[in-house]
Design an enzyme around this catalytic site. Structure first.
Site, PDB file in Angstrom:
ATOM      1  N   GLN A 147       1.016  -1.121   0.105  1.00 48.44           N
ATOM      2  CA  GLN A 147      -0.085  -0.052   0.012  1.00 48.44           C
ATOM      3  C   GLN A 147       1.069   1.243  -0.067  1.00 48.44           C
ATOM      4  O   GLN A 147       0.592   2.209  -0.599  1.00 48.44           O
ATOM      5  CB  GLN A 147      -1.006  -0.003   1.226  1.00 48.44           C
ATOM      6  CG  GLN A 147      -1.695   1.235   1.480  1.00 48.44           C
ATOM      7  CD  GLN A 147      -3.018   1.272   0.457  1.00 48.44           C
ATOM      8  OE1 GLN A 147      -3.666   0.146   0.357  1.00 48.44           O
ATOM      9  NE2 GLN A 147      -3.251   2.135  -0.255  1.00 48.44           N
ATOM     10  N   ASP A 241      -8.590   6.326   6.830  1.00 47.83           N
ATOM     11  CA  ASP A 241      -8.477   4.756   6.949  1.00 47.83           C
ATOM     12  C   ASP A 241      -9.932   4.365   7.706  1.00 47.83           C
ATOM     13  O   ASP A 241     -10.378   5.333   8.471  1.00 47.83           O
ATOM     14  CB  ASP A 241      -7.359   4.476   7.464  1.00 47.83           C
ATOM     15  CG  ASP A 241      -7.174   2.850   7.519  1.00 47.83           C
ATOM     16  OD1 ASP A 241      -7.857   2.172   6.914  1.00 47.83           O
ATOM     17  OD2 ASP A 241      -6.217   2.365   7.961  1.00 47.83           O
ATOM     18  N   CYS A 282      -6.703   4.367   1.782  1.00 48.92           N
ATOM     19  CA  CYS A 282      -6.218   3.111   1.165  1.00 48.92           C
ATOM     20  C   CYS A 282      -7.447   2.430   0.662  1.00 48.92           C
ATOM     21  O   CYS A 282      -7.436   1.385  -0.055  1.00 48.92           O
ATOM     22  CB  CYS A 282      -5.660   2.440   2.428  1.00 48.92           C
ATOM     23  SG  CYS A 282      -6.762   2.544   4.005  1.00 48.92           S
ATOM     24  N   ARG A 310      -2.351   0.420  -6.880  1.00 53.12           N
ATOM     25  CA  ARG A 310      -1.810  -0.841  -6.378  1.00 53.12           C
ATOM     26  C   ARG A 310      -1.270  -1.905  -7.287  1.00 53.12           C
ATOM     27  O   ARG A 310      -0.752  -2.424  -7.119  1.00 53.12           O
ATOM     28  CB  ARG A 310      -3.142  -1.411  -5.353  1.00 53.12           C
ATOM     29  CG  ARG A 310      -3.638  -0.551  -4.404  1.00 53.12           C
ATOM     30  CD  ARG A 310      -2.687  -0.315  -3.236  1.00 53.12           C
ATOM     31  NE  ARG A 310      -2.326  -1.671  -2.865  1.00 53.12           N
ATOM     32  CZ  ARG A 310      -2.743  -2.566  -1.987  1.00 53.12           C
ATOM     33  NH1 ARG A 310      -3.871  -2.324  -1.651  1.00 53.12           N
ATOM     34  NH2 ARG A 310      -2.155  -3.555  -1.490  1.00 53.12           N
TER      35      ARG A 310
HETATM   36  N1   CP Z   1      -6.060  -0.948   0.980  1.00 49.20           N
HETATM   37  C1   CP Z   1      -6.440  -2.360   0.723  1.00 49.20           C
HETATM   38  O1   CP Z   1      -5.347  -3.160   1.121  1.00 49.20           O
HETATM   39  O2   CP Z   1      -7.394  -3.163   0.259  1.00 49.20           O
HETATM   40  P1   CP Z   1      -8.007  -4.430   0.329  1.00 49.20           P
HETATM   41  O3   CP Z   1      -8.062  -4.861   1.806  1.00 49.20           O
HETATM   42  O4   CP Z   1      -8.928  -4.459  -0.708  1.00 49.20           O
HETATM   43  O5   CP Z   1      -6.730  -5.320  -0.250  1.00 49.20           O
END
Ligand code: CP
Length: 348
Positions: A147, A241, A282, A310
């Site tokens: 991330q 978050d 995120c 990502r």
């Molecule tokens: N931000 C993130 O890791 O998303 P996921 O949990 O969908 O992988």
């Protein structure tokens, strides 16, 4: 009949690196990974991605749910000519009928790289200890390095002309989550200033602050952990978050009471940040809790570019961590084996 344990990949690779936290990488290494991301992103844009992971496989262990990490790793492997294997505890014996150590040993003999999202950091550490191929932490209760790579790259893409990452200040709103902790360490290691803005009870633990102190000494970055919302006024990046993780559902009401409404990312809060400040999240986001839909859809929000990055990050990670061990197939040798096998089959 005794055969070497692996033909396409060298076991016990020299100088092999795992990716547990971005703090383990130098600024130069982070820059190299981001430069690779830029090249791969352009190649994807041109619909001309070289097969840099051809005939390779990434074993993807998921003890917990995921949309972005799962899809991005699997798609990245495919785009680069390889394959991603989704391995949940329902599909493999992980830790139940087979030890983590043996799982690591077996996966190392079949896959070229392993990615693991685990509930217990000891699991990813055990995988690293026994694996003879690189292990990538796809999020544990400590860190979320893949991330971080997407986040730094997204900020770089959207920051004002003439600015450097080390000129910026990032404000994380809310709880000291794995993402918050990773940002504290990644930002200060990189030379970016960091703030956590949230209720005192949910402030970053001392152990991580001590680590960040060392990075600040090296890079000149600084951090601030505060309840005071006015701290956002000097920030170039606002980061959101969830206020609670799936394992914290029993604390949900208490947490929402502590964080809402003060620490919710709203359009009004974004207006308090520096002019031109961007919003990252995120994801997954709850637009009734930590961020409003209006803020998430605001023209300052880059949360969905961040999500797409990502994929850019995972392409770079698959290549960065395996390219040294890639042997170009010898066409003459393939022909030789094909002839030998065909001769054998004809006799059956
Ligand atoms: N931000 C993130 O890791 O998303 P996921 O949990 O969908 O992988």
């Amino acid at each position: 009949m005794k055969l070497p344990s692996s033909s396409a990949t060298d076991l016990h690779k020299k100088n092999m690196r795992h990716m547990i936290s971005m703090k383990d990488f130098t600024t130069q290494e982070m820059d190299d990974m981001m430069a690779l991301m830029a090249l791969l992103k352009q190649a994807r844009k041109d619909n001309a991605i070289p097969p840099l992971f051809k005939n390779k496989s990434v074993g993807m262990i998921f003890e917990a749910g995921s949309t972005r990490t799962r899809v991005s790793f699997e798609v990245a492997a495919t785009l680069l000519g390889g394959h991603g294997l989704f391995l949940s505890p329902r599909d493999i014996h992980l830790g139940a009928k087979e030890s983590i150590d043996d799982t690591a040993r077996v996966l190392s003999r079949m896959c070229d790289i392993v990615m693991a999202r685990t509930n217990d950091p000891d699991t990813v550490d055990a995988l690293c200890r026994m694996s003879t191929v690189p292990v990538i932490n796809g999020l544990d209760t400590r860190f979320h390095p893949t991330q971080m790579l997407a986040d730094l790259f997204t900020i770089k893409e959207h920051m004002p002309e003439g600015k450097k990452l080390s000129d910026l200040t990032l404000a994380f709103m809310g709880d000291a989550t794995d993402v918050c902790r990773s940002l504290l360490l990644t930002c200060t290691k990189y030379g970016m200033n960091f703030k956590q803005i949230g209720p005192k009870k949910y402030h970053m633990e001392e152990e991580w602050l001590k680590m960040a102190d060392e990075f600040c000494k090296e890079t000149g970055a600084n951090y601030e952990i505060t309840e005071d919302l006015s701290a956002i006024e000097s920030c170039d990046v606002v980061y959101g978050d969830s206020f609670y993780w799936v394992t914290q559902l029993d604390e949900k009401e208490e947490r929402l009471k502590a964080f809402m409404p003060d620490y919710v990312i709203t359009e009004a809060l974004m207006q308090r940040a520096k002019p031109g400040a961007m919003l990252l999240h995120c994801l997954p986001a709850n637009d009734k809790e930590e961020v409003t839909r209006e803020a998430l859809e605001g023209n300052y929000s880059v949360a969905f570019d961040e999500a797409e990055n990502r994929l850019t990050a995972q392409m770079a990670i698959l290549v960065y961590f395996t390219h040294k061990y890639t042997k170009k197939p010898d066409e003459a040798l393939i022909k030789h084996h094909e002839t030998e096998i065909n001769n054998f089959l004809e006799k059956l």
